[in-house]
Write a protein that holds these residues in place. Sequence first.
Motif, PDB file in Angstrom:
ATOM      1  N   ARG A  36      41.670  53.447  48.616  1.00 45.90           N
ATOM      2  CA  ARG A  36      41.029  52.142  48.448  1.00 45.90           C
ATOM      3  C   ARG A  36      41.634  51.010  49.287  1.00 45.90           C
ATOM      4  O   ARG A  36      40.878  50.185  49.793  1.00 45.90           O
ATOM      5  CB  ARG A  36      40.964  51.761  46.978  1.00 45.90           C
ATOM      6  N   PRO A  37      42.939  50.925  49.464  1.00 46.55           N
ATOM      7  CA  PRO A  37      43.442  49.842  50.322  1.00 46.55           C
ATOM      8  C   PRO A  37      42.850  49.895  51.738  1.00 46.55           C
ATOM      9  O   PRO A  37      42.415  48.874  52.272  1.00 46.55           O
ATOM     10  CB  PRO A  37      44.958  50.062  50.325  1.00 46.55           C
ATOM     11  N   GLU A  38      42.812  51.084  52.322  1.00 46.02           N
ATOM     12  CA  GLU A  38      42.239  51.244  53.668  1.00 46.02           C
ATOM     13  C   GLU A  38      40.746  50.902  53.671  1.00 46.02           C
ATOM     14  O   GLU A  38      40.246  50.210  54.563  1.00 46.02           O
ATOM     15  CB  GLU A  38      42.427  52.685  54.137  1.00 46.02           C
ATOM     16  N   LEU A  39      40.031  51.365  52.674  1.00 49.28           N
ATOM     17  CA  LEU A  39      38.586  51.135  52.625  1.00 49.28           C
ATOM     18  C   LEU A  39      38.249  49.681  52.293  1.00 49.28           C
ATOM     19  O   LEU A  39      37.205  49.180  52.711  1.00 49.28           O
ATOM     20  CB  LEU A  39      37.927  52.107  51.650  1.00 49.28           C
ATOM     21  N   LEU A  71      46.809  47.966  44.587  1.00 46.06           N
ATOM     22  CA  LEU A  71      47.079  49.403  44.623  1.00 46.06           C
ATOM     23  C   LEU A  71      48.169  49.739  45.634  1.00 46.06           C
ATOM     24  O   LEU A  71      49.013  50.610  45.379  1.00 46.06           O
ATOM     25  CB  LEU A  71      45.798  50.174  44.937  1.00 46.06           C
ATOM     26  N   ALA A  72      48.167  49.073  46.785  1.00 42.82           N
ATOM     27  CA  ALA A  72      49.206  49.311  47.798  1.00 42.82           C
ATOM     28  C   ALA A  72      50.582  48.914  47.254  1.00 42.82           C
ATOM     29  O   ALA A  72      51.569  49.647  47.438  1.00 42.82           O
ATOM     30  CB  ALA A  72      48.879  48.552  49.079  1.00 42.82           C
ATOM     31  N   GLU A 101      57.334  43.001  41.924  1.00 42.70           N
ATOM     32  CA  GLU A 101      56.239  43.567  42.720  1.00 42.70           C
ATOM     33  C   GLU A 101      55.214  44.260  41.823  1.00 42.70           C
ATOM     34  O   GLU A 101      54.013  44.166  42.050  1.00 42.70           O
ATOM     35  CB  GLU A 101      56.783  44.557  43.754  1.00 42.70           C
ATOM     36  N   LEU A 102      55.702  44.945  40.809  1.00 44.33           N
ATOM     37  CA  LEU A 102      54.798  45.617  39.873  1.00 44.33           C
ATOM     38  C   LEU A 102      53.964  44.597  39.109  1.00 44.33           C
ATOM     39  O   LEU A 102      52.758  44.781  38.915  1.00 44.33           O
ATOM     40  CB  LEU A 102      55.598  46.493  38.915  1.00 44.33           C
ATOM     41  N   ASP A 103      54.579  43.494  38.719  1.00 43.78           N
ATOM     42  CA  ASP A 103      53.848  42.417  38.039  1.00 43.78           C
ATOM     43  C   ASP A 103      52.803  41.807  38.973  1.00 43.78           C
ATOM     44  O   ASP A 103      51.661  41.572  38.572  1.00 43.78           O
ATOM     45  CB  ASP A 103      54.830  41.343  37.552  1.00 43.78           C
ATOM     46  N   ALA A 104      53.178  41.585  40.222  1.00 44.47           N
ATOM     47  CA  ALA A 104      52.226  41.037  41.209  1.00 44.47           C
ATOM     48  C   ALA A 104      51.072  42.011  41.429  1.00 44.47           C
ATOM     49  O   ALA A 104      49.903  41.594  41.526  1.00 44.47           O
ATOM     50  CB  ALA A 104      52.948  40.752  42.531  1.00 44.47           C
ATOM     51  N   ALA A 105      51.375  43.301  41.474  1.00 43.27           N
ATOM     52  CA  ALA A 105      50.329  44.324  41.647  1.00 43.27           C
ATOM     53  C   ALA A 105      49.349  44.266  40.481  1.00 43.27           C
ATOM     54  O   ALA A 105      48.127  44.310  40.677  1.00 43.27           O
ATOM     55  CB  ALA A 105      50.952  45.705  41.757  1.00 43.27           C
TER      56      ALA A 105
END
Length: 133
Positions: A36-39, A71-72, A101-105
């Motif tokens: 999904r990040p690429e798409l 997701l990235a 970073e997990l919280d930001a994700a």
Amino acid sequence: MGALLVTTACDEAAKKEAMDLDRAFLAYREADNARRPELATRLEAVPCTSKDVCDAKAACVATAKPTGEGLAKKHAVEAFMANELTKLAPGDPKALEMLGELDAAEKLLVRGKDAMPACDEAMRTLRKAHGLR
């Protein structure tokens, strides 16, 4: 007659843009989370000149971009946890950074999820307007 040809050409160009956007969105929507990040980036790169296509694209980028970024980030944290976490001393700032970073994700994923209904509606409207599917 000239105006009719211009209108028909514009309609055909808008339909092609709508088809390209629909194809990119479906690829994104049906993909597993690893792709999904690429798409999401490909969806954002779909060209548009027709207002209705650009509006639908904006609605879908509003869901795909934060979801792809979230997701990235999540994948990067998971990779760090799997490969590096055991090497850190207790209280290492890098571990705290990864929690941030997990919280930001998670926030990005929620933002993407919240924007999905508007994208779905915009794509339904676009498909109907251009006779797709």
